[in-house]
Design a protein around this motif. Structure first.
Motif, PDB file in Angstrom:
ATOM      1  N   ALA A 197      -4.442 -26.140  67.284  1.00 17.38           N
ATOM      2  CA  ALA A 197      -3.360 -26.447  68.224  1.00 17.38           C
ATOM      3  C   ALA A 197      -2.922 -27.890  68.051  1.00 17.38           C
ATOM      4  N   PRO A 198      -1.716 -28.217  68.535  1.00 17.86           N
ATOM      5  CA  PRO A 198      -1.284 -29.615  68.517  1.00 17.86           C
ATOM      6  C   PRO A 198      -2.244 -30.500  69.305  1.00 17.86           C
ATOM      7  N   VAL A 199      -2.310 -31.779  68.920  1.00 16.49           N
ATOM      8  CA  VAL A 199      -3.271 -32.717  69.496  1.00 16.49           C
ATOM      9  C   VAL A 199      -2.550 -33.929  70.073  1.00 16.49           C
ATOM     10  N   SER A 200      -2.982 -34.382  71.219  1.00 18.87           N
ATOM     11  CA  SER A 200      -2.529 -35.662  71.757  1.00 18.87           C
ATOM     12  C   SER A 200      -3.731 -36.378  72.355  1.00 18.87           C
ATOM     13  N   LEU A 252     -16.733 -28.278  69.065  1.00 17.71           N
ATOM     14  CA  LEU A 252     -15.331 -28.150  68.683  1.00 17.71           C
ATOM     15  C   LEU A 252     -14.987 -26.713  68.288  1.00 17.71           C
ATOM     16  N   SER A 253     -15.958 -25.992  67.748  1.00 16.39           N
ATOM     17  CA  SER A 253     -15.697 -24.592  67.405  1.00 16.39           C
ATOM     18  C   SER A 253     -15.439 -23.756  68.651  1.00 16.39           C
ATOM     19  N   VAL A 254     -16.059 -24.150  69.778  1.00 17.71           N
ATOM     20  CA  VAL A 254     -15.792 -23.460  71.040  1.00 17.71           C
ATOM     21  C   VAL A 254     -14.345 -23.688  71.472  1.00 17.71           C
ATOM     22  N   LEU A 255     -13.847 -24.912  71.272  1.00 21.44           N
ATOM     23  CA  LEU A 255     -12.452 -25.188  71.602  1.00 21.44           C
ATOM     24  C   LEU A 255     -11.513 -24.341  70.761  1.00 21.44           C
ATOM     25  N   ALA A 256     -11.768 -24.283  69.460  1.00 24.42           N
ATOM     26  CA  ALA A 256     -10.905 -23.503  68.575  1.00 24.42           C
ATOM     27  C   ALA A 256     -10.899 -22.029  68.967  1.00 24.42           C
ATOM     28  N   ALA A 257     -12.079 -21.514  69.341  1.00 19.84           N
ATOM     29  CA  ALA A 257     -12.188 -20.095  69.701  1.00 19.84           C
ATOM     30  C   ALA A 257     -11.450 -19.758  70.998  1.00 19.84           C
TER      31      ALA A 257
END
Length: 243
Positions: free
Chosen positions: A118-121, A37-42
């Motif tokens: 970021a927004p989530v869906s 998940l940290s990769v996604l945030a980055a």
């Protein structure tokens, strides 16, 4: 455009209150999910889509603020599909159907990681959905000028040992090995080639979400990294990050 993806399993046992005394057995898996998940945030996404399996066919979308929980597992843990600080915001309230178990686990992972990027869906994809349907759905997610990140949830085979939920199938280990290699290589064609009937026979719930991701990732040239590959309880669990 897809800029990053995290691939995590979705057993409710990831939630420590459900695992109870056995919670420590999955600490390494939880840590790997947090790393993914940290990769996604980055990747600085404009939007995060959480894709998970659900029984049946077809797809159901869940907006930011969608609610779910684990009452069915005897634990009163409630979750919402939302960014940190947005869970109680009126503008993120979603009165649609409750999150299925897979997306509830995804919501818990995001909450545990304090997701705020970021927004989530959410998108629940039926395990019986065909390959072409999954790929086309993934391709439809790509929006020009939008940086999309995907959290794809799904387990591998459930037939790795005689004590596994689906008992022992000798072909399960080679299947899981092929899946692990495709995830490690960000091999969209390898994932697209997974046979739905064989996946059902092996109890592999991840096939449909992985193929949705494959459709979204085609032509993006992402690279992959396999962060976790084990089969505790006779079920194949993988964690990978694509960026």
């Amino acid at each position: 455009m897809l800029v990053a993806a995290a691939l995590c399993p979705c057993p409710p046992l990831l939630v420590p209150r459900i695992a109870a005394g056995a919670a420590g057995e999955l600490d390494a898996l939880r840590a790997a999910c947090a790393d993914a998940l940290s990769v996604l945030a980055a990747s600085r996404p404009d939007r995060l889509l959480v894709v998970g399996p659900v029984a049946g066919a077809g797809a159901v979308r869940h907006g930011e603020g969608a609610r779910g929980g684990f009452d069915g597992f005897g634990v009163p843990v409630n979750v919402r599909l939302a960014r940190v600080g947005q869970a109680e915001s009126a503008r993120t309230t979603d009165d649609g159907p409750a999150l299925p178990a897979s997306l509830a686990v995804g919501a818990w992972l995001l909450e545990n990681a304090a997701w705020a990027a970021a927004p989530v869906s959410g998108l629940a994809i039926g395990e019986e959905s065909g390959t072409e349907e999954c790929l086309a759905l993934g391709e439809s997610l790509r929006v020009p000028e939008e940086r999309l990140a995907v959290l794809a949830l799904g387990d591998g085979s459930t037939t790795r040992t005689v004590k596994a939920p689906g008992y022992l199938d000798e072909s399960a280990a080679p299947w899981d090995s092929a899946v692990a290699k495709a995830l490690a290589d960000a091999d969209t064609e390898g994932l697209a080639a997974l046979d739905p009937a064989r996946a059902r026979a092996l109890g592999c719930a991840g096939r449909a979400p992985w193929q949705v991701l494959s459709g979204a990732a085609r032509g993006t040239h992402l690279t992959g990294s396999l962060l976790y590959e084990e089969a505790p309880y006779g079920v194949g669990y993988f964690v990978a990050a694509w960026s």
